[in-house]
Design an enzyme around this catalytic site. Sequence first.
Site, PDB file in Angstrom:
ATOM      1  N   GLU A 117      -2.599  -8.416   7.124  1.00  0.00           N
ATOM      2  CA  GLU A 117      -2.192  -8.449   8.537  1.00  0.00           C
ATOM      3  C   GLU A 117      -2.291  -9.859   9.114  1.00  0.00           C
ATOM      4  O   GLU A 117      -2.467 -10.042  10.312  1.00  0.00           O
ATOM      5  CB  GLU A 117      -3.038  -7.485   9.368  1.00  0.00           C
ATOM      6  CG  GLU A 117      -2.731  -6.023   9.104  1.00  0.00           C
ATOM      7  CD  GLU A 117      -1.311  -5.638   9.485  1.00  0.00           C
ATOM      8  OE1 GLU A 117      -0.885  -5.953  10.610  1.00  0.00           O
ATOM      9  OE2 GLU A 117      -0.620  -5.043   8.652  1.00  0.00           O
TER      10      GLU A 117
ATOM     11  N   GLY B 229       0.822  -1.206   0.000  1.00  0.00           N
ATOM     12  CA  GLY B 229       0.000   0.000   0.000  1.00  0.00           C
ATOM     13  C   GLY B 229       0.853   1.252   0.000  1.00  0.00           C
ATOM     14  O   GLY B 229       1.891   1.313   0.653  1.00  0.00           O
TER      15      GLY B 229
END
Length: 684
Positions: free
Chosen positions: A467, A218
């Site tokens: 994550e 990102g």
Amino acid sequence: MEHRDPNSTSDDETQIVSLRIRRLVLHLTPVPRALDQLDMLACAKARKLSVETEKLSVFMRGKHRDIQEKILEFLMSRPDLQTPLEIPKDEYRELCWRQLSGLVREAGIRPLRYLVEEPAKYFAIIEAAGAFDLSLGIKMGVQFSLWGSSVLNLGTTKHKDKYFDGIDNLDYPGCFAMTELHHGSNVQGLQTVATFDPITDEFIINTPNDGAIKWWIGNAAVHGKFATVFAKLMLPTPDKGVSDMGVHAFIVPIRDMKTHQILPGIEIHDCGLKVGLNGVDNGALRFNSVRIPRDNLLNRFGDVSQDGKYTSCLPTVNKRFIAMLGELVGGRVGLAYSSAGVLKVAVIIATRYSLLRQQFGPPKQPEVSILDYQSHQHKLMPMLASAYAFHFATLHLVEKYSEMKKTHDELLAGDVHTLSSGLKAYVTSYTAKSLSICREACGGHGYAAVNRFGSLRNDHDIFQTFEGDNTVLLQQVAGFLLKQYQEKFQGGTLTVTWNYLREYMNTYMSQPNPVTARWEGEEHLRDPKFQLDAFRYRTSKLLQTVALRLRKHAKTLGGFGAWNRCLNHLLTLAESHIESVILEKFIEAVQKCPDPHSQAVLKLVCDLYALDRIWKDIGTYRNVDYVAPNKAKAIHKLSEYLSFQVRNIARELVDAFDLPDFITRAPIAMQSEAYSQYTQCAGF
């Protein structure tokens, strides 16, 4: 031969049509048993709890609602920052950057400062940003939870002094370059290398093969100027070889600060259009002999001197690796918290529409709200109860994380790591399934893009993967529980969320009491002790049986083979433990609620959550005779009745989430003139 008018209908066909109509009427019109159920609904209405929405909302929203309102008011005041229904990928990315920049540079929100000084306030900011637009919430998380947190938590004072202000005010937009094309969850298997050159006092960052390309990063494709790059630290040895010191983190500039041009030796490609979150610019990074100063090693857990000597406060590669990952749990905390927020939005939309929409009903009487149908209550009311349960559980996680950051307590750190892994996996999986159910519950109108379910589902879907993949995270929880199980019998120290193991394990492992197994009174079934004991008994039983199975299979299959043979059992164990924690925190919240009316409402919702979960896994309880057949039937009957009761205060319960129409945005969920606003979207 008799000729028939093609437009005429035979007596047989008429009878068939009549029969079908009668069957449909019987299906839709309550027969005596259904009338009994409607009587129960009427009874529930007669006993409707008194809900003071404002008081319940104040108890729910906590002390950081002011910062959330500031964010929402700012975004509401800026039409140019609101995300349109249809927007091309490149425009969406620029809009998302302007949204983030507006909050930081115009509204004066300082997320990184809050992350350090008051983490609970930071997560409240993330929740508000994500409620407005999930791409904005994730973009904010990349900048502060990932890039910013990695610099602060893995670096030392020199890094904080150099980078903190630039990260906080967005002068230093950055990336978190961990995941590789061939390696995501297995961080220890990363292939990117950082080789120290003692002659120039630099590290040389290299991507040795295509499998080591950093992927899904990102902020990389468009906006990032720096990246925290995770790579194997390689030190030269006297025999002209290299020594692998394990995975470390390095700050690598990727674009020129003034011109924004990609720096030499760095290759950046766009990962392209995604299923969702297209406001976030994910990119792929490849490094070709990129040199960075030695000071760019984030050296909190391991350092390299100018002459190439390695020093660390931790003795082994594994301990350093565990310590490094332990400092990065904030991302999982944020995802669990944000996912619970997404569930709230979906439940609000589905519940309000289900109260508004009327369909069928008794003959010659007005149509009834579709939420009056038992099947609809069965879909939505346990989900509404779960949204409340997740709210309190993730709030507890945020509090524990904040305490951990202040105290640096090792036992608490282990507890937060396990709890964040488990809650992130459990809550995001539940929310992903619930989004589809909510869409279905709204029928065809749930399929309209303007009513949000499509974008919410697409944007949230990746929460199950990044994550930490949910299946991998649940295995970490199961492994932790097995370790605690061993320590229990060895007299070791238990962490916070497993304190009940020492106190109750022997009780849970004994044969169930045949008397209590048959108790079916409402007072008993709604007793928090019974509910929590049932959840904990299941967890303890699963733990004991999987420990025995692993020991048995390890003799012939080895450790890895035994684990794989028992994998589904282990995942069930982890989910059961997390459900136990969620219920425990819900019960505690009910007990702490200061307003009697709100407390009664929360008790009802908590009872529905507990009994619905027990009923959904009733086979497990029946198999070990923890619940007798008559008690199982009573649990089912009571959970359905509680759904009726929750339905009657459903409007007040969703209103207590305190999310304005500006945030929910779906026309079918508007608190007034929903249909007129919906038709306006089509140009009427």
